[in-house]
Design a protein around this motif. Structure first.
Motif, PDB file in Angstrom:
ATOM      1  N   LYS A 167       0.719  -1.072  -0.174  1.00  0.00           N
ATOM      2  CA  LYS A 167       0.132   0.116   0.159  1.00  0.00           C
ATOM      3  C   LYS A 167       0.918   1.220   0.108  1.00  0.00           C
ATOM      4  O   LYS A 167       1.746   1.364   0.736  1.00  0.00           O
ATOM      5  CB  LYS A 167      -0.882  -0.049   1.140  1.00  0.00           C
ATOM      6  CG  LYS A 167      -2.080  -0.976   1.432  1.00  0.00           C
ATOM      7  CD  LYS A 167      -2.685  -0.946   2.476  1.00  0.00           C
ATOM      8  CE  LYS A 167      -4.021  -1.902   2.377  1.00  0.00           C
ATOM      9  NZ  LYS A 167      -4.818  -1.957   3.486  1.00  0.00           N
ATOM     10  N   ILE A 168       0.559   2.041  -0.924  1.00  0.00           N
ATOM     11  CA  ILE A 168       1.263   3.534  -1.297  1.00  0.00           C
ATOM     12  C   ILE A 168       0.510   4.395  -0.401  1.00  0.00           C
ATOM     13  O   ILE A 168      -0.428   4.743  -0.639  1.00  0.00           O
ATOM     14  CB  ILE A 168       1.972   3.811  -2.576  1.00  0.00           C
ATOM     15  CG1 ILE A 168       2.607   2.587  -3.088  1.00  0.00           C
ATOM     16  CG2 ILE A 168       2.616   5.023  -2.480  1.00  0.00           C
ATOM     17  CD1 ILE A 168       2.919   2.720  -4.618  1.00  0.00           C
ATOM     18  N   ILE A 169       1.327   5.226   0.496  1.00  0.00           N
ATOM     19  CA  ILE A 169       0.835   5.946   1.481  1.00  0.00           C
ATOM     20  C   ILE A 169       1.448   7.200   1.422  1.00  0.00           C
ATOM     21  O   ILE A 169       2.446   7.344   1.406  1.00  0.00           O
ATOM     22  CB  ILE A 169       0.704   5.497   3.082  1.00  0.00           C
ATOM     23  CG1 ILE A 169       0.138   3.925   2.921  1.00  0.00           C
ATOM     24  CG2 ILE A 169       0.113   6.442   3.766  1.00  0.00           C
ATOM     25  CD1 ILE A 169       0.432   3.290   4.608  1.00  0.00           C
ATOM     26  N   PHE A 170       0.622   8.339   0.915  1.00  0.00           N
ATOM     27  CA  PHE A 170       1.153   9.756   0.753  1.00  0.00           C
ATOM     28  C   PHE A 170       1.229  10.409   2.199  1.00  0.00           C
ATOM     29  O   PHE A 170       0.306   9.953   3.138  1.00  0.00           O
ATOM     30  CB  PHE A 170       0.321  10.470   0.076  1.00  0.00           C
ATOM     31  CG  PHE A 170       0.273  10.350  -1.567  1.00  0.00           C
ATOM     32  CD1 PHE A 170       0.787   9.020  -2.124  1.00  0.00           C
ATOM     33  CD2 PHE A 170      -0.174  11.352  -2.556  1.00  0.00           C
ATOM     34  CE1 PHE A 170       0.807   8.868  -3.253  1.00  0.00           C
ATOM     35  CE2 PHE A 170      -0.114  10.969  -3.820  1.00  0.00           C
ATOM     36  CZ  PHE A 170       0.345   9.897  -4.114  1.00  0.00           C
ATOM     37  N   GLY A 219       0.546  15.822  -0.579  1.00  0.00           N
ATOM     38  CA  GLY A 219      -0.091  15.561  -1.839  1.00  0.00           C
ATOM     39  C   GLY A 219      -1.467  15.110  -1.765  1.00  0.00           C
ATOM     40  O   GLY A 219      -1.943  14.447  -0.822  1.00  0.00           O
ATOM     41  N   SER A 220      -1.951  15.063  -3.075  1.00  0.00           N
ATOM     42  CA  SER A 220      -3.512  14.567  -3.255  1.00  0.00           C
ATOM     43  C   SER A 220      -3.514  13.081  -3.586  1.00  0.00           C
ATOM     44  O   SER A 220      -3.016  12.685  -4.944  1.00  0.00           O
ATOM     45  CB  SER A 220      -4.345  15.147  -4.118  1.00  0.00           C
ATOM     46  OG  SER A 220      -5.446  14.753  -4.408  1.00  0.00           O
ATOM     47  N   PRO A 221      -3.579  12.048  -2.892  1.00  0.00           N
ATOM     48  CA  PRO A 221      -3.844  10.506  -3.567  1.00  0.00           C
ATOM     49  C   PRO A 221      -4.864  10.421  -4.500  1.00  0.00           C
ATOM     50  O   PRO A 221      -4.796   9.733  -5.463  1.00  0.00           O
ATOM     51  CB  PRO A 221      -4.146   9.803  -2.378  1.00  0.00           C
ATOM     52  CG  PRO A 221      -4.741  10.752  -1.282  1.00  0.00           C
ATOM     53  CD  PRO A 221      -3.943  11.979  -1.677  1.00  0.00           C
ATOM     54  N   TYR A 265      -3.192   5.873  -0.638  1.00  0.00           N
ATOM     55  CA  TYR A 265      -3.616   6.108   0.650  1.00  0.00           C
ATOM     56  C   TYR A 265      -3.180   7.577   1.231  1.00  0.00           C
ATOM     57  O   TYR A 265      -2.070   7.867   0.506  1.00  0.00           O
ATOM     58  CB  TYR A 265      -3.727   5.233   1.602  1.00  0.00           C
ATOM     59  CG  TYR A 265      -4.107   3.790   1.036  1.00  0.00           C
ATOM     60  CD1 TYR A 265      -5.458   3.431   1.495  1.00  0.00           C
ATOM     61  CD2 TYR A 265      -3.406   2.897   0.181  1.00  0.00           C
ATOM     62  CE1 TYR A 265      -6.059   2.256   0.847  1.00  0.00           C
ATOM     63  CE2 TYR A 265      -3.932   1.716  -0.166  1.00  0.00           C
ATOM     64  CZ  TYR A 265      -5.458   1.292   0.133  1.00  0.00           C
ATOM     65  OH  TYR A 265      -5.999   0.223  -0.466  1.00  0.00           O
ATOM     66  N   PHE A 266      -3.161   8.014   2.321  1.00  0.00           N
ATOM     67  CA  PHE A 266      -3.010   9.045   3.076  1.00  0.00           C
ATOM     68  C   PHE A 266      -2.996   9.008   4.492  1.00  0.00           C
ATOM     69  O   PHE A 266      -3.906   8.367   5.099  1.00  0.00           O
ATOM     70  CB  PHE A 266      -3.747  10.569   2.736  1.00  0.00           C
ATOM     71  CG  PHE A 266      -2.892  11.704   2.961  1.00  0.00           C
ATOM     72  CD1 PHE A 266      -3.067  12.452   4.339  1.00  0.00           C
ATOM     73  CD2 PHE A 266      -2.220  12.260   2.140  1.00  0.00           C
ATOM     74  CE1 PHE A 266      -2.372  13.480   4.653  1.00  0.00           C
ATOM     75  CE2 PHE A 266      -1.359  13.313   2.305  1.00  0.00           C
ATOM     76  CZ  PHE A 266      -1.523  13.974   3.570  1.00  0.00           C
ATOM     77  N   ASP A 267      -1.733   9.189   5.080  1.00  0.00           N
ATOM     78  CA  ASP A 267      -1.765   9.078   6.681  1.00  0.00           C
ATOM     79  C   ASP A 267      -2.197  10.295   7.309  1.00  0.00           C
ATOM     80  O   ASP A 267      -1.397  11.179   7.534  1.00  0.00           O
ATOM     81  CB  ASP A 267      -0.212   8.827   6.875  1.00  0.00           C
ATOM     82  CG  ASP A 267       0.018   8.673   8.498  1.00  0.00           C
ATOM     83  OD1 ASP A 267      -0.962   8.397   9.048  1.00  0.00           O
ATOM     84  OD2 ASP A 267       1.417   8.696   8.756  1.00  0.00           O
ATOM     85  N   GLN A 268      -3.267  10.314   7.662  1.00  0.00           N
ATOM     86  CA  GLN A 268      -3.993  11.348   7.930  1.00  0.00           C
ATOM     87  C   GLN A 268      -3.556  11.859   9.386  1.00  0.00           C
ATOM     88  O   GLN A 268      -3.489  11.205  10.397  1.00  0.00           O
ATOM     89  CB  GLN A 268      -5.550  11.290   8.150  1.00  0.00           C
ATOM     90  CG  GLN A 268      -6.255  11.191   6.853  1.00  0.00           C
ATOM     91  CD  GLN A 268      -6.576  12.579   6.153  1.00  0.00           C
ATOM     92  OE1 GLN A 268      -6.454  13.428   6.882  1.00  0.00           O
ATOM     93  NE2 GLN A 268      -7.237  12.347   5.199  1.00  0.00           N
TER      94      GLN A 268
END
Length: 201
Positions: free
Chosen positions: A142-145, A148-150, A162-165
Motif C-alpha cells: 500500500k502506497i501511503i502519501f 499531496g493528493s492521493p 492512501y494518506f496518513d491522516q
C-alpha cells in the motif's frame, strides 16, 4: 417635651431625571435567529455558505494537510519496531473465550501477519511516486502519501493510493524521512528509510 407627641414627617420629592433611560425590551432569541436566517436565505447567503462549506470539505479530502516535520531520505536507516500494545479492555472471541485480559501486553503480529508492505512517500514528488509504483505492485504494498493528493494521482497511475491522516502512522513508527518502507519480520516490523534518486534508483 410637653404632652405634644413626637412626630416624624416624611416627604417625597421629585429630583428630576438623573440620566437617560431606556425601555426594557426582551426579544425571543429564536425569533431573532429565524429572522436572520430568513434574511440570509432571501439574500442568497445561505446557499453561498453551504457551497463554501462543501468546497472546503471536498478540498480537505482531495488535498489533505501535509504531515509536518518529515524530510527526504538522504542516507539509509533501518530498525526493528515492536508493534505490541497494552489491551485497555478484555478481548474475547465470538464464543466469549478470553483472548487477552485488560492490562495485558499483546503483539498483534502473533495473530495476524502483515501481508502487504506499507510504503510512505511524498506524493508531490514525482521521483518518489514513480519509484514506488515501479517497485511495489498493488498486491505487494500500500502506497501511503504524507503530502499531496492521493485522489489526483489514482487515475494517472491506475492504482489506489492512501494518506496518513494527521501523521498517525509515521509518528507511531518513528519515521522521520520518506520514502520509508514498513515490512513484517517475524513478530516485529522492519522499518527502512530509503533514499531514492531521480530515475528510480
Amino acid at each position: 417635651m410637653s404632652g405634644v407627641p413626637f412626630a416624624v414627617h416624611l416627604a417625597a420629592r421629585d429630583h428630576g431625571q438623573m440620566g437617560e433611560t431606556f425601555p426594557i425590551i426582551e426579544e425571543d432569541l429564536l425569533t431573532v435567529i429565524e429572522a436572520r436566517l430568513r434574511h440570509l436565505e432571501s439574500s442568497g447567503r445561505i446557499a453561498e455558505l453551504q457551497a463554501t462549506m462543501r468546497d472546503q470539505a471536498v478540498k480537505s479530502v482531495r488535498q489533505p494537510k501535509a504531515v509536518a516535520g518529515l524530510g527526504t531520505s538522504a542516507t539509509p536507516r533501518s530498525w526493528l519496531f515492536d508493534p505490541s500494545i497494552v489491551v485497555e479492555n478484555d478481548v474475547t472471541d465470538d464464543k466469549g473465550a478470553l483472548i487477552a485480559a485488560r492490562g495485558q501486553r499483546v503483539n498483534p503480529m502473533a495473530f495476524v501477519q502483515l501481508t502487504q508492505q506499507l510504503v510512505f512517500i511524498d506524493g508531490t514528488d514525482k521521483t518518489q511516486r514513480d519509484w514506488a509504483v515501479a517497485r511495489f505492485s498493488q498486491m505487494k504494498a500500500k502506497i501511503i502519501f504524507v503530502n499531496g493528493s492521493p485522489f489526483d494521482q489514482m487515475k494517472p497511475y491506475q492504482r489506489r493510493f492512501y494518506f496518513d491522516q494527521g501523521g498517525q502512522l509515521v509518528s507511531r513508527f518513528g519515521i522521520r524521512n520518506v520514502p520509508a518502507i514498513v515490512s513484517g519480520e517475524g513478530q516485529m516490523l522492519r522499518i527502512a528509510e530509503t533514499p531514492v534518486k531521480a530515475g528510480g534508483a
